[in-house]
Design a protein around this motif. Sequence first.
Motif, mmCIF file in Angstrom:
data_model
loop_
_atom_site.group_PDB
_atom_site.id
_atom_site.type_symbol
_atom_site.label_atom_id
_atom_site.label_comp_id
_atom_site.label_asym_id
_atom_site.label_seq_id
_atom_site.Cartn_x
_atom_site.Cartn_y
_atom_site.Cartn_z
ATOM 1 N N GLY A 172 0.832 -1.215 0.000
ATOM 2 C CA GLY A 172 0.000 0.000 0.000
ATOM 3 C C GLY A 172 0.852 1.244 0.000
ATOM 4 O O GLY A 172 0.576 2.222 -0.709
ATOM 5 N N LEU A 173 1.914 1.207 0.832
ATOM 6 C CA LEU A 173 2.829 2.346 0.880
ATOM 7 C C LEU A 173 3.520 2.556 -0.455
ATOM 8 O O LEU A 173 3.653 3.693 -0.930
ATOM 9 C CB LEU A 173 3.842 2.145 2.006
ATOM 10 C CG LEU A 173 4.837 3.288 2.213
ATOM 11 C CD1 LEU A 173 4.112 4.571 2.622
ATOM 12 C CD2 LEU A 173 5.881 2.904 3.242
ATOM 13 N N VAL A 174 3.935 1.487 -1.099
ATOM 14 C CA VAL A 174 4.594 1.583 -2.407
ATOM 15 C C VAL A 174 3.612 2.143 -3.424
ATOM 16 O O VAL A 174 3.979 3.020 -4.237
ATOM 17 C CB VAL A 174 5.159 0.207 -2.843
ATOM 18 C CG1 VAL A 174 5.561 0.212 -4.293
ATOM 19 C CG2 VAL A 174 6.323 -0.193 -1.966
ATOM 20 N N LEU A 175 2.346 1.669 -3.402
ATOM 21 C CA LEU A 175 1.354 2.172 -4.345
ATOM 22 C C LEU A 175 1.049 3.644 -4.083
ATOM 23 O O LEU A 175 0.913 4.447 -5.010
ATOM 24 C CB LEU A 175 0.079 1.334 -4.275
ATOM 25 C CG LEU A 175 0.187 -0.092 -4.825
ATOM 26 C CD1 LEU A 175 -1.136 -0.848 -4.581
ATOM 27 C CD2 LEU A 175 0.502 -0.082 -6.299
ATOM 28 N N LEU A 176 0.953 3.983 -2.775
ATOM 29 C CA LEU A 176 0.698 5.379 -2.426
ATOM 30 C C LEU A 176 1.868 6.267 -2.850
ATOM 31 O O LEU A 176 1.662 7.349 -3.423
ATOM 32 C CB LEU A 176 0.449 5.490 -0.911
ATOM 33 C CG LEU A 176 0.147 6.905 -0.400
ATOM 34 C CD1 LEU A 176 -1.214 7.375 -0.937
ATOM 35 C CD2 LEU A 176 0.142 6.918 1.108
ATOM 36 N N LEU A 177 3.087 5.832 -2.577
ATOM 37 C CA LEU A 177 4.263 6.612 -2.988
ATOM 38 C C LEU A 177 4.343 6.717 -4.515
ATOM 39 O O LEU A 177 4.728 7.759 -5.043
ATOM 40 C CB LEU A 177 5.548 5.986 -2.427
ATOM 41 C CG LEU A 177 5.806 6.218 -0.952
ATOM 42 C CD1 LEU A 177 7.057 5.468 -0.518
ATOM 43 C CD2 LEU A 177 5.979 7.711 -0.677
ATOM 44 N N ARG A 178 3.987 5.628 -5.156
ATOM 45 C CA ARG A 178 4.026 5.651 -6.628
ATOM 46 C C ARG A 178 3.057 6.676 -7.165
ATOM 47 O O ARG A 178 3.367 7.407 -8.097
ATOM 48 C CB ARG A 178 3.691 4.267 -7.166
ATOM 49 C CG ARG A 178 3.809 4.201 -8.659
ATOM 50 C CD ARG A 178 3.652 2.762 -9.134
ATOM 51 N NE ARG A 178 3.727 2.761 -10.587
ATOM 52 C CZ ARG A 178 3.032 1.996 -11.358
ATOM 53 N NH1 ARG A 178 2.196 1.128 -10.829
ATOM 54 N NH2 ARG A 178 3.152 2.063 -12.639
ATOM 55 N N LYS A 179 1.882 6.727 -6.597
ATOM 56 C CA LYS A 179 0.854 7.646 -7.069
ATOM 57 C C LYS A 179 1.180 9.074 -6.685
ATOM 58 O O LYS A 179 1.038 9.992 -7.489
ATOM 59 C CB LYS A 179 -0.504 7.244 -6.496
ATOM 60 C CG LYS A 179 -1.615 8.140 -6.903
ATOM 61 C CD LYS A 179 -2.778 7.304 -7.339
ATOM 62 C CE LYS A 179 -3.861 8.202 -7.835
ATOM 63 N NZ LYS A 179 -4.394 7.797 -9.051
ATOM 64 N N VAL A 180 1.630 9.286 -5.449
ATOM 65 C CA VAL A 180 1.811 10.641 -4.930
ATOM 66 C C VAL A 180 3.234 11.142 -5.184
ATOM 67 O O VAL A 180 3.420 12.277 -5.615
ATOM 68 C CB VAL A 180 1.480 10.688 -3.425
ATOM 69 C CG1 VAL A 180 1.778 12.045 -2.832
ATOM 70 C CG2 VAL A 180 0.041 10.322 -3.199
ATOM 71 N N ALA A 181 4.250 10.346 -4.952
ATOM 72 C CA ALA A 181 5.621 10.859 -4.975
ATOM 73 C C ALA A 181 6.376 10.466 -6.242
ATOM 74 O O ALA A 181 7.039 11.305 -6.853
ATOM 75 C CB ALA A 181 6.361 10.379 -3.747
ATOM 76 N N TRP A 182 6.323 9.209 -6.631
ATOM 77 C CA TRP A 182 7.165 8.748 -7.732
ATOM 78 C C TRP A 182 6.771 9.379 -9.061
ATOM 79 O O TRP A 182 7.651 9.791 -9.829
ATOM 80 C CB TRP A 182 7.128 7.211 -7.858
ATOM 81 C CG TRP A 182 7.910 6.537 -6.770
ATOM 82 C CD1 TRP A 182 7.397 5.873 -5.723
ATOM 83 C CD2 TRP A 182 9.321 6.498 -6.620
ATOM 84 N NE1 TRP A 182 8.385 5.397 -4.907
ATOM 85 C CE2 TRP A 182 9.597 5.771 -5.446
ATOM 86 C CE3 TRP A 182 10.408 6.986 -7.345
ATOM 87 C CZ2 TRP A 182 10.884 5.522 -4.993
ATOM 88 C CZ3 TRP A 182 11.689 6.729 -6.890
ATOM 89 C CH2 TRP A 182 11.907 6.017 -5.728
ATOM 90 N N LYS A 183 5.490 9.444 -9.350
ATOM 91 C CA LYS A 183 5.076 10.015 -10.641
ATOM 92 C C LYS A 183 5.494 11.474 -10.762
ATOM 93 O O LYS A 183 6.078 11.856 -11.775
ATOM 94 C CB LYS A 183 3.568 9.850 -10.838
ATOM 95 C CG LYS A 183 3.205 8.534 -11.447
ATOM 96 C CD LYS A 183 1.814 8.572 -12.018
ATOM 97 C CE LYS A 183 1.565 7.236 -12.708
ATOM 98 N NZ LYS A 183 0.295 7.151 -13.330
ATOM 99 N N PRO A 184 5.243 12.331 -9.771
ATOM 100 C CA PRO A 184 5.687 13.723 -9.904
ATOM 101 C C PRO A 184 7.211 13.849 -9.978
ATOM 102 O O PRO A 184 7.740 14.668 -10.733
ATOM 103 C CB PRO A 184 5.142 14.411 -8.661
ATOM 104 C CG PRO A 184 3.991 13.594 -8.226
ATOM 105 C CD PRO A 184 4.325 12.182 -8.630
#
Length: 166
Positions: A22-34
């Motif tokens: 969940g954390l990886v998916l959340l980071l991917r959506k919020v942090a990694w993409k930007p």
Amino acid sequence: MEKLINEFSVGLFFWQLVLFIGLVLLLRKVAWKPILNAVEKREEGIQGALDAAEKAKLEMQNLQADNEKLLKEARAEREAMLKEARDIKNKMIEDAKEDAREEAGKLIAQAQASIETEKKAAIAELKSQVANLSIDIAEKVVREELSNKDKQIKLVESMLGEATLN
């Protein structure tokens, strides 16, 4: 390490795994993409700057080539102008020499004509003086000859002897 293996719990592991995913998916959506988008934009900006620099370099080379071409043309034009000026100078000198030759010829012809005229006048004057002297001498000789009566008679007889009758 042994303690971890002995106290291992599958439930805890499952929830930790779910939280981690969940954390990886959340980071991917919020942090990694930007972050990835910012990195891509930066890469594109850097690439654009490199492309612009390359384009500017090519333009600079073209401008240098154009400048060299213009410089060569300017040098050629300058050489042509200098050659034309030299030709004009040489023509002017030749024209001046030719005019001087013609003027010298005219002056020589005038001088020769003047000399000839003065020579003829001098000869005429000399002839006149010789004639006057001859007359003066003849007059003196005739006076001397005619002053004596005997000499007059002899002169008349000798002239009559030389004269031929027709």
